[in-house]
Design a protein around this motif. Structure first.
Motif, mmCIF file in Angstrom:
data_model
loop_
_atom_site.group_PDB
_atom_site.id
_atom_site.type_symbol
_atom_site.label_atom_id
_atom_site.label_comp_id
_atom_site.label_asym_id
_atom_site.label_seq_id
_atom_site.Cartn_x
_atom_site.Cartn_y
_atom_site.Cartn_z
ATOM 1 N N TYR A 1 0.851 -1.192 0.000
ATOM 2 C CA TYR A 1 0.000 0.000 0.000
ATOM 3 C C TYR A 1 0.886 1.240 0.000
ATOM 4 O O TYR A 1 2.052 1.193 0.396
ATOM 5 N N ILE A 2 0.304 2.322 -0.465
ATOM 6 C CA ILE A 2 0.960 3.637 -0.360
ATOM 7 C C ILE A 2 -0.145 4.602 0.048
ATOM 8 O O ILE A 2 -1.201 4.613 -0.585
ATOM 9 N N GLY A 3 0.074 5.379 1.084
ATOM 10 C CA GLY A 3 -0.983 6.320 1.437
ATOM 11 C C GLY A 3 -0.686 7.097 2.697
ATOM 12 O O GLY A 3 0.297 6.842 3.394
ATOM 13 N N PRO A 4 -1.574 8.056 3.004
ATOM 14 C CA PRO A 4 -1.367 8.900 4.184
ATOM 15 C C PRO A 4 -1.721 8.197 5.482
ATOM 16 O O PRO A 4 -2.643 7.375 5.520
ATOM 17 N N MET A 5 -0.962 8.491 6.516
ATOM 18 C CA MET A 5 -1.207 7.994 7.880
ATOM 19 C C MET A 5 -1.278 9.223 8.774
ATOM 20 O O MET A 5 -0.744 10.287 8.421
ATOM 21 N N PHE A 6 -1.878 9.068 9.952
ATOM 22 C CA PHE A 6 -2.129 10.222 10.811
ATOM 23 C C PHE A 6 -1.709 9.921 12.237
ATOM 24 O O PHE A 6 -2.159 8.932 12.818
ATOM 25 N N ARG A 7 -0.824 10.744 12.768
ATOM 26 C CA ARG A 7 -0.411 10.565 14.168
ATOM 27 C C ARG A 7 -0.258 11.935 14.813
ATOM 28 O O ARG A 7 0.372 12.827 14.230
#
Ligand code: AMP
Length: 419
Positions: free
Chosen positions: A106-112
């Motif tokens: 997968y390739i994509g945005p993550m949020f922390r």
């Protein structure tokens, strides 16, 4: 406020897109070579998935999740990482009934909700792979080889691959006892986080960035001395395959990773010049996760690479491709009232596969020439009084300066012949 994005977020501007595409293309090409298929899961999931799948004692779950209640009163979380979501999708869509192992990327945005600084953002992007369903050390080695091949193809130098085994629940129990016994009398000197980790997850104390904690853990027992036969054999096999593939690595007994579900192999790729954010890639085996998420016991392994950090490393090593703008033709309007004819010309160009731009702002010939040059236009197409009257265009080769006149058809034929 309105003219500033939320803290820790970054726009990826048109000038940066070519760099992102470049990295994404290397990733996709390499995944194809290794036979990993792309999966796209939602950006939000039920909060419960991350509580179970990441572990409630981890920093990610305790401090960093973007969690909210939706209008249907469900607790929802923006994904802080994607392994748990891929496992959820694997179970929900019964991917286990297809090829074994499932080899996904997968390739994509993550949020922390992290403390933003260079290389650390609140929305960031990961490329990751998950190989679910195989216990063999071959697959541990394969995912590591995949990460290494991507970073090598990008040309990155001075990376170090660190490797460890965190054992299985059986050998980890023995290790945990030894570690707790070692730390018992040092407990009071540890940072607050580590004092709370002491009972819940003492291995993570080894990973603490606090200097006092690091000093207190010098001489701590090493997991390598507690591995059971099965874990030891597995770890040796992974190292043998990597050595045979001429991949160098260093053993780091302190590499424990932040997440609870990791078993056996753990690895990280570091690029030291990025300082505190030196981890470019982190991964490992998670044989307990699929069961934790409601499936049958199923082994799995994966990693995630932080794309922003790869970009920073490529920038530091001056490895980003030079992205020159390019345009086949720039249509210049030299005459008021040439707009309709001008749009007809750009439309014909675009329909025939040529990239074309036109002046939308009624600017002077000089300004239009400047833009055509800035965009590296191969041709400029001039529409003045004569051209409009005679239903022709003037086509100028921007490199040679050569100019000729003809119909739109002539222009297309000439451009095609020089393609
Ligand atoms: P993790 O999921 O924590 O193992 O992280 C995997 C990789 O994602 C790290 O090695 C980093 O390259 C990247 N990463 C993690 N957190 C962030 C962040 N807040 N900002 C940018 N990159 C990150």
């Amino acid at each position: 406020m309105l003219t500033m994005g939320p803290r820790g977020t970054k726009d990826i501007l048109p000038k940066d897109i070519a760099n992102w595409r470049y990295i994404e293309n290397v990733i996709r090409d390499t995944c194809r070579l290794f036979d990993y298929e792309e999966i796209r899961t939602p950006i939000f999931e039920h909060t419960e998935l991350f509580l179970r799948g990441i572990g409630s004692t981890t920093d990610v779950v305790e401090k960093e999740m973007y969690t909210f209640t939706d209008r249907g009163d469900r607790s929802i979380t923006l994904r802080p990482e994607n392994t748990a979501a891929v496992v959820r999708s694997y179970l929900e869509n019964k991917l286990y009934a297809e090829t074994v192992p499932s080899k996904l990327f997968y390739i994509g945005p993550m949020f922390r909700y992290d403390r933003p600084q260079a290389g650390r953002y609140r929305q960031f992007h990961q490329f990751g792979v998950e190989a679910i369903g195989a216990a063999s050390p071959m697959i541990d080695a394969e995912v590591i080889l995949l990460a290494v091949q991507i970073l090598n193809t990008l040309g990155l130098k001075d990376l170090t691959l660190q490797l460890n085994s965190v054992g299985c629940p059986t050998c980890r129990k023995a290790y945990r006892d030894r570690l707790q016994a070692f730390l018992e009398e040092k407990k009071e000197g540890l940072c607050e986080d580590c004092r709370s980790r002491f009972d819940r997850n003492p291995m993570r104390i080894l990973d603490c960035k606090n200097e006092k904690c690091q000093a207190l853990t010098v001489g701590a027992p090493e997991i390598a001395d507690c591995l059971c036969d099965d874990c030891q054999t597995h770890f040796t096999a992974v190292q043998q395959i990597l050595t045979a593939a001429e991949v160098s690595f260093i053993l780091n007994p302190r590499l424990v990773r932040g997440l609870d579900y990791y078993t056996k192999t753990a690895f990280e790729v570091q690029y030291a010049p990025l300082g505190a954010q030196s981890a470019v890639c982190g991964g490992g085996r998670y044989d307990g996760l699929v069961e934790e998420c409601g499936g049958k016991p199923t082994p799995g392994i994966g990693f995630a690479i932080g794309i922003e950090r790869v970009l920073l490393a490529l920038e530091k090593q001056d490895l980003l491709p030079k992205n020159e703008p390019s345009l086949d033709a720039f249509v210049m309007l030299l005459q008021k009232g040439a707009e309709v004819e001008g749009m007809k010309v750009v439309t014909a160009l675009r329909k025939n596969g040529f990239s074309a731009e036109i002046d939308f702002a009624g600017r002077s010939l000089k300004a239009q020439m400047k833009q055509a040059n800035r965009q590296n236009a191969r041709y400029s197409i001039l529409l003045g009084e004569d051209e409009i009257k005679n239903n022709i265009v003037t086509i100028k080769n921007m490199q040679t300066g050569e100019q000729k006149q003809g119909t739109i058809e002539d222009m297309l034929t000439s451009m095609k012949s020089e393609d």
